[in-house]
Design a protein around this motif. Structure first.
Motif, PDB file in Angstrom:
ATOM      1  N   LYS A 196     -38.292 -34.492 -15.663  1.00 23.59           N
ATOM      2  CA  LYS A 196     -38.602 -34.190 -14.350  1.00 23.59           C
ATOM      3  C   LYS A 196     -39.960 -33.514 -14.083  1.00 23.59           C
ATOM      4  O   LYS A 196     -40.634 -33.569 -12.963  1.00 23.59           O
ATOM      5  CB  LYS A 196     -37.429 -33.328 -13.777  1.00 23.59           C
ATOM      6  N   LYS A 197     -40.142 -32.693 -14.920  1.00 23.25           N
ATOM      7  CA  LYS A 197     -41.485 -31.910 -14.889  1.00 23.25           C
ATOM      8  C   LYS A 197     -42.704 -33.064 -14.907  1.00 23.25           C
ATOM      9  O   LYS A 197     -43.819 -32.974 -14.231  1.00 23.25           O
ATOM     10  CB  LYS A 197     -41.815 -31.155 -15.875  1.00 23.25           C
ATOM     11  N   LEU A 198     -42.517 -33.893 -16.074  1.00 25.94           N
ATOM     12  CA  LEU A 198     -43.717 -34.975 -16.105  1.00 25.94           C
ATOM     13  C   LEU A 198     -43.685 -35.907 -14.680  1.00 25.94           C
ATOM     14  O   LEU A 198     -44.734 -36.172 -14.261  1.00 25.94           O
ATOM     15  CB  LEU A 198     -43.283 -35.800 -17.113  1.00 25.94           C
ATOM     16  N   LEU A 199     -42.783 -36.257 -14.110  1.00 22.86           N
ATOM     17  CA  LEU A 199     -42.360 -36.901 -12.798  1.00 22.86           C
ATOM     18  C   LEU A 199     -43.003 -36.129 -11.895  1.00 22.86           C
ATOM     19  O   LEU A 199     -43.753 -36.711 -10.848  1.00 22.86           O
ATOM     20  CB  LEU A 199     -41.278 -37.371 -12.757  1.00 22.86           C
ATOM     21  N   LYS A 245     -37.636 -34.199 -25.855  1.00 21.77           N
ATOM     22  CA  LYS A 245     -38.416 -32.962 -25.849  1.00 21.77           C
ATOM     23  C   LYS A 245     -39.293 -33.190 -26.898  1.00 21.77           C
ATOM     24  O   LYS A 245     -40.480 -32.439 -26.983  1.00 21.77           O
ATOM     25  CB  LYS A 245     -37.473 -31.776 -26.096  1.00 21.77           C
ATOM     26  N   GLU A 246     -38.955 -33.617 -28.184  1.00 16.75           N
ATOM     27  CA  GLU A 246     -39.883 -33.855 -29.347  1.00 16.75           C
ATOM     28  C   GLU A 246     -41.168 -34.723 -29.098  1.00 16.75           C
ATOM     29  O   GLU A 246     -42.194 -34.446 -29.438  1.00 16.75           O
ATOM     30  CB  GLU A 246     -39.203 -34.562 -30.503  1.00 16.75           C
ATOM     31  N   TYR A 247     -41.030 -35.789 -28.157  1.00 19.31           N
ATOM     32  CA  TYR A 247     -42.121 -36.535 -27.596  1.00 19.31           C
ATOM     33  C   TYR A 247     -42.718 -36.155 -26.349  1.00 19.31           C
ATOM     34  O   TYR A 247     -43.302 -36.870 -25.821  1.00 19.31           O
ATOM     35  CB  TYR A 247     -41.609 -38.145 -27.738  1.00 19.31           C
ATOM     36  N   SER A 248     -42.038 -34.944 -25.684  1.00 25.47           N
ATOM     37  CA  SER A 248     -42.823 -34.848 -24.319  1.00 25.47           C
ATOM     38  C   SER A 248     -44.179 -34.635 -24.255  1.00 25.47           C
ATOM     39  O   SER A 248     -44.925 -35.239 -23.445  1.00 25.47           O
ATOM     40  CB  SER A 248     -41.910 -33.568 -23.870  1.00 25.47           C
ATOM     41  N   ASP A 249     -44.916 -33.959 -25.220  1.00 23.18           N
ATOM     42  CA  ASP A 249     -46.249 -33.928 -25.132  1.00 23.18           C
ATOM     43  C   ASP A 249     -46.984 -35.134 -25.346  1.00 23.18           C
ATOM     44  O   ASP A 249     -47.875 -35.444 -24.501  1.00 23.18           O
ATOM     45  CB  ASP A 249     -46.693 -32.734 -26.179  1.00 23.18           C
ATOM     46  N   GLU A 275     -42.823 -48.052 -22.945  1.00 25.53           N
ATOM     47  CA  GLU A 275     -41.601 -48.139 -22.090  1.00 25.53           C
ATOM     48  C   GLU A 275     -40.210 -48.217 -22.997  1.00 25.53           C
ATOM     49  O   GLU A 275     -39.280 -47.281 -22.832  1.00 25.53           O
ATOM     50  CB  GLU A 275     -41.591 -49.441 -21.254  1.00 25.53           C
ATOM     51  N   THR A 276     -40.504 -48.901 -24.205  1.00 23.68           N
ATOM     52  CA  THR A 276     -39.183 -49.063 -25.099  1.00 23.68           C
ATOM     53  C   THR A 276     -38.743 -47.521 -25.693  1.00 23.68           C
ATOM     54  O   THR A 276     -37.658 -46.994 -25.636  1.00 23.68           O
ATOM     55  CB  THR A 276     -39.313 -50.014 -26.050  1.00 23.68           C
ATOM     56  N   LEU A 277     -39.925 -46.769 -26.156  1.00 25.12           N
ATOM     57  CA  LEU A 277     -39.964 -45.466 -26.493  1.00 25.12           C
ATOM     58  C   LEU A 277     -39.251 -44.437 -25.532  1.00 25.12           C
ATOM     59  O   LEU A 277     -38.431 -43.553 -26.033  1.00 25.12           O
ATOM     60  CB  LEU A 277     -41.365 -45.021 -27.156  1.00 25.12           C
ATOM     61  N   VAL A 278     -39.594 -44.512 -24.737  1.00 27.21           N
ATOM     62  CA  VAL A 278     -39.261 -43.491 -23.402  1.00 27.21           C
ATOM     63  C   VAL A 278     -37.844 -44.189 -23.242  1.00 27.21           C
ATOM     64  O   VAL A 278     -36.986 -42.955 -22.948  1.00 27.21           O
ATOM     65  CB  VAL A 278     -39.836 -43.778 -22.228  1.00 27.21           C
ATOM     66  N   SER A 279     -37.419 -45.161 -23.188  1.00 29.91           N
ATOM     67  CA  SER A 279     -36.082 -45.651 -22.950  1.00 29.91           C
ATOM     68  C   SER A 279     -35.094 -45.157 -24.276  1.00 29.91           C
ATOM     69  O   SER A 279     -34.157 -44.474 -23.856  1.00 29.91           O
ATOM     70  CB  SER A 279     -35.775 -47.138 -22.926  1.00 29.91           C
TER      71      SER A 279
END
Length: 987
Positions: free
Chosen positions: A962-965, A926-930, A912-916
């Motif tokens: 948004k794609k992931l959501l 984008k770097e962490y999206s995968d 959760e903290t990393l996403v924040s």
């Protein structure tokens, strides 16, 4: 808090209770002085037990204390009133003596005479109640022998019969001889009874080594092999010293050692020509060898050679027909085919009667039938079957040497006990219900320690699947044997415990992967172990691919719910209902609504014997778990069912309020449903509906505003979010909260803690950190009061821990000067929790406060240095300080490493903290999206929840988010995740 005096227990004056306590103390001291262990019985469960005396002997050779497993329950009655009915009758030796009559009602009489344990009544006469140095007079009598009682009233029902209720209305009296004085002679009697009991239920090592099944009557040999396999099977230390008989071969199969009989390079069949191998045994002319061979095929190969071979064996003597019926019925019971199990038993009884069925075999069959009747909620029929089994196996001259009769008598007695009273975790219940030394283990403390070991190891089980419970193959086989013997003997409590133990060992040993994990969870469900099933589901839900949970929860059908397993099914739905498919959730809603529409009928069908449950509360919790799979029609029916329920659902008010608030997506439409329901709204429900569907009216809001300004925060939760609180209300709430925190500190000096419905530590600290602009220059005073709470030794640390958690999560809102104060007082803050008498928050108080000090240190000196200090000197990175990595110079790599932690709490918070952190930088996201996509779509649901929680705190989401959501909203197996993902997209 208003106290309703009418609700208070006023039974007995203080003097009466003090007198009773004095008598119990005298009895306790007497037995303690004579070397016996005395256990206080919980008075909340007191029906007719004040103390439990664990009778012990001293080994004359070693001086060690022998625990004989013989608890005696003691009912103590103190005062002159119990000596006011003198009389003359016979003592226990048949001599006419003076004494006193003691009267009791039917409820106590039934409890004392039907319980598994022995009961002792002790009358205490205090010659001088004020003189504690003068020894009282004490007299005793056995209470558990039916023949000692004289009925004094026999009420008859209109139909001329005595039902259970009328039996409880009967009154009895029992004679206490004046010659039966509580002295060392009583201790000798108890020790002799305990020793005889120990001998009758214990099989010594020497007995096992020297036992010869050929000396047992032929009609009993099959029972011995199946119920006492350790005793019957050839002792392993004897090697292959003789040609085994078919009962010994059968016992080896029950013990899961068929290779000692046959099919092994070195086996009895290999060593002795007269011992047939398994294949030869099936076609043997000897019915016993046929039985043993086909049992092997039935049990280990599941009828691989001939599925019906075992069941179609012909020409069997009556005792083997009974044994076969037990085996087939036990398997049907295990597989939840209860009607089939009953049919098998009934057919066997009808078929064997003509041949003259043995009383013990009949009792064996009836116990199996009673178990399936219990699962079908036919409690009266089950009780009748158990009672007949108990009578048939009662000790007599014809069965005094038959150990299987003693074992089955114990099983029947325990079954009746569980049907008549709620199971209690006392000494007697643990010994008698969980196992019997004759069957496999001498359980007592070994069983309790084994359960404790399993629970401890499972708590430490890592999500990576590393082995944390080194269960040997022997241990697993022992569990399987215990399960099989329990099932064959009909000992349901032991069967359920063994099944639960095996499942927990397998989960802990091998982790949870695929169908195997689903099978282990299903075993916990079949065992009816709601606590361990909940524990396992919570861990698997938060650590593994949701497919495991989905596969398991989709197998659950309301049609399979029984009284024994009902609590476990409800626990599974409460925890994992969000993973149900639409079709399966509709089935469960149809089932659960019955608990609202007619709770009385539902309770009769699904309540476990001897247990009280208010099923509407349980049903509503399940509905809350599945709330996002609800259709409009189901919503209509739920509301109508609540309004029109045949009984008051007021005990479930809080759950109903939560459900209605969760479903309140269209208040006007829902209010319309209620008004068109055609039923008057119960008075207790009106305020809940008003709050849930209309919100707080302007008039009510103004009233709450006035209450808050006057210091009354009792209705603060009705305001909703903190954003709805007015500025003057914020100041009033903070001042009131600080006053309460000061009061808590003052109470601690007096050794007092008053529980409060509002957590003022959380409420006050949150408002202070988020709304400092309303302080009017009092910000220092506000923080001084909070810091005073943090460094004060308290009795209960709830408010302190809550304040610390708020400071950690909002450390950047804490003024640097206040952080410096917290840092400077660090040693005093940590020292304060060492004094806590009532630890809360799972014992994590010190870790939480350490994390807060790290946060304060980082706010003052920099977080890179603070984290290094934590890693070197304190507890390292944990669930409470991992969020602080966000403020370090390069948070991405550290948080990424924490996302792979074995501790799922750390992993969840780190993700959760990393996403924040990434939400603040589109390039980094984008770097962490995968990584985010892989974890959220194929990992445990914690990752999806962490992503959604982090995104809720940020107004703008980039295209990758948004794609992931969108993927989560359309394909995630959790309905709750799909719901909140859709909410975020629409926002």
């Amino acid at each position: 808090m208003d106290i309703n005096i009418s609700d208070m227990n006023t039974m007995g004056s203080p003097n009466t209770r003090n007198t009773g306590n004095r008598g119990e103390e005298e009895v306790r001291h007497f037995f303690s002085r004579n070397g016996m262990s005395v256990i206080d019985y919980p008075q909340s469960q007191d029906v007719g037990t004040d103390l439990i005396v664990d009778v012990q002997l001293e080994d004359s050779n070693t001086g060690n204390t022998l625990d004989l497993g013989y608890p005696v329950r003691v009912q103590v009655k103190t005062g002159t009133s119990y000596f006011s009915s003198p009389g003359c009758s016979l003592d226990n030796n048949g001599k006419e003596v003076d004494g006193w009559w003691f009267s009791c009602d039917g409820r106590h009489h039934n409890y004392w005479t039907r319980h598994f344990d022995s009961f002792l009544l002790i009358l205490v006469k205090l010659n001088d109640e004020s003189d504690y140095h003068e020894a009282p007079e004490m007299y005793w009598q056995w209470l558990d022998e039916e023949g000692r009682y004289c009925p004094t009233r026999k009420p008859i029902t209109p139909d001329g019969l005595q039902n259970e209720s009328s039996q409880n209305d009967m009154h009895y009296k029992i004679f206490i001889p004046s010659s039966q004085i509580v002295d060392e002679g009583l201790c000798d009697i108890l020790k002799e009874a305990a020793y005889n009991h120990w001998l009758s239920t214990r099989v010594a090592s020497a007995d096992i080594y020297n036992f010869n099944i050929e000396e047992v009557p032929a009609s009993q040999q099959a029972r011995y092999a199946m119920l006492l396999p350790d005793l019957t099977a050839p002792h392993v230390n004897k090697g292959y010293d003789h040609a085994i008989s078919w009962p010994e071969a059968l016992a080896l199969c029950v013990l899961h050692h068929p290779s000692r009989w046959s099919n092994d390079y070195y086996s009895f069949a290999d060593q002795f020509e007269e011992v047939p191998n398994i294949k030869e045994a099936k076609s043997s002319s000897d019915a016993g060898w046929q039985f043993a061979g086909w049992y092997y095929d039935y049990h280990f190969l599941n009828g691989n050679e001939n599925p019906d071979g075992f069941e179609e064996l012909s020409g069997l003597p009556a005792e083997l027909q009974a044994a076969r019926a037990v085996i087939v019925s036990a398997r049907a019971y295990h597989e939840k085919q209860f009607h089939l199990a009953i049919q098998v038993i009934d057919a066997a009884i009808d078929g064997i009667k003509a041949k003259g069925i043995d009383d013990i075999d009949m009792a064996w069959l009836l116990i199996q039938k009673g178990n399936s009747l219990c699962e079908l909620a036919k409690i009266d029929e089950a009780t009748s079957a158990y009672a007949k089994s108990q009578r048939l196996t009662r000790a007599s001259k014809t069965n005094e040497t038959d150990l299987t009769a003693k074992l089955l008598h114990s099983v029947a007695t325990v079954a009746i006990y569980y049907l008549q009273t709620p199971p209690r975790r006392d000494v007697g219940g643990l010994i008698s219900a969980n196992d019997n030394e004759l069957a496999r283990f001498s359980l007592r403390r070994e069983a309790a320690n084994f359960d404790k070991l399993i629970d401890e190891r499972f708590d430490a089980w890592s999500p990576s699947g590393d082995i944390t419970f080194g269960a040997s193959g022997t241990l697993l086989i022992n569990c399987q044997v215990s399960l099989d013997v329990s099932l064959l003997s009909g000992n349901v409590p032991s069967y359920r415990q063994s099944l639960s133990q095996m499942a927990m060992i397998e989960l802990s040993e091998r982790g949870a992967e695929g169908d195997a994990a689903v099978g282990y969870l299903s075993a916990l469900l079949r065992a009816g172990d709601a606590n361990r099933l909940g524990q396992a589901l919570e861990k698997i839900k938060r650590t593994y691919d949701p497919k495991i949970v989905t596969d398991f929860i989709e197998r659950l059908s309301p049609a399979d719910v029984t009284p024994v397993t009902s609590a476990a099914y409800f626990k599974a739905i409460v925890i994992c209902g969000e993973f149900l498919s639409k079709s399966r959730s509709d089935e469960w809603f149809a089932f659960l609504i019955a608990a609202l529409e007619d709770p009385i009928i539902f309770a009769k069908r699904y309540t476990p014997p001897g247990v009280y449950r208010f099923w509407p509360t349980e049903a509503i919790k399940c509905m809350c778990s599945m709330r996002y799979q609800l259709s409009s029609n189901v919503m209509n029916r739920i509301v109508n069912s609540i309004i029109s329920s045949k009984v008051s659902l007021e005990p479930a008010s809080s759950e109903i309020r939560g459900l209605l608030l969760a479903l309140n997506d269209d208040p006007a439409r829902t209010r319309e449903r209620i008004t068109t329901a055609g039923e008057p709204i119960p008075q207790w429900l009106e305020p809940i509906l008003s709050e849930a569907f209309t919100g707080v009216t302007q008039e009510k809001r103004e009233a709450i505003h006035r209450e808050i300004l006057s210091g009354n925060l009792s209705h603060i939760e009705q305001i909703g979010s903190f954003d709805s609180i007015e500025p003057d209300e914020i100041v009033a709430i903070i001042n009131k909260g600080l006053a309460i925190l000061k009061e808590i500190c003052v109470q601690a000096n007096d050794g007092v803690y008053t529980g409060r419905s509002i957590d003022y530590g959380y409420l006050t600290t949150y408002l202070v950190t988020h709304y400092p602009e309303y302080s009017n220059c009092d910000i220092d005073r506000w923080w001084d009061r909070i810091i005073e709470l943090l460094e004060k030794p308290l009795i209960n640390n709830r408010e302190k821990v809550s304040a610390a958690k708020v400071i950690i999560s909002n450390i950047m809102r804490v003024p640097v000067e206040q952080a410096r104060k917290i840092d400077a007082r660090g040693s005093m803050i940590l020292k304060s929790v060492d004094w806590g008498l009532l630890p809360s928050d799972g014992g994590d108080e010190r870790i939480v406060l350490q994390a807060m000090l790290i946060a304060a240190y980082g706010r003052v000196r920099g977080f890179d240095e603070a984290i290094r200090m934590a890693a070197c000197d304190l507890e390292g990175i944990n669930r409470y300080n991992v969020s602080l990595l966000e403020y370090t110079a390069n948070p991405g790599l550290s948080l990424l490493a924490a996302c792979s932690s074995d501790d799922y709490e750390i992993r969840y918070k780190a993700f959760e903290t990393l996403v924040s952190v990434c939400c603040e930088d589109e390039r980094r996201f984008k770097e962490y999206s995968d990584f985010f996509s892989k974890r959220c779509l194929s990992g445990c649901s914690d990752y999806a929840r962490g992503l959604i929680n982090a995104l809720y705190c940020h107004q703008n989401h980039d295209s990758e988010a948004k794609k992931l959501l969108d993927k989560l909203a359309n394909s995630h197996p959790s309905a709750i995740v799909r719901h909140h993902a859709n909410n975020l997209l629409s926002r």
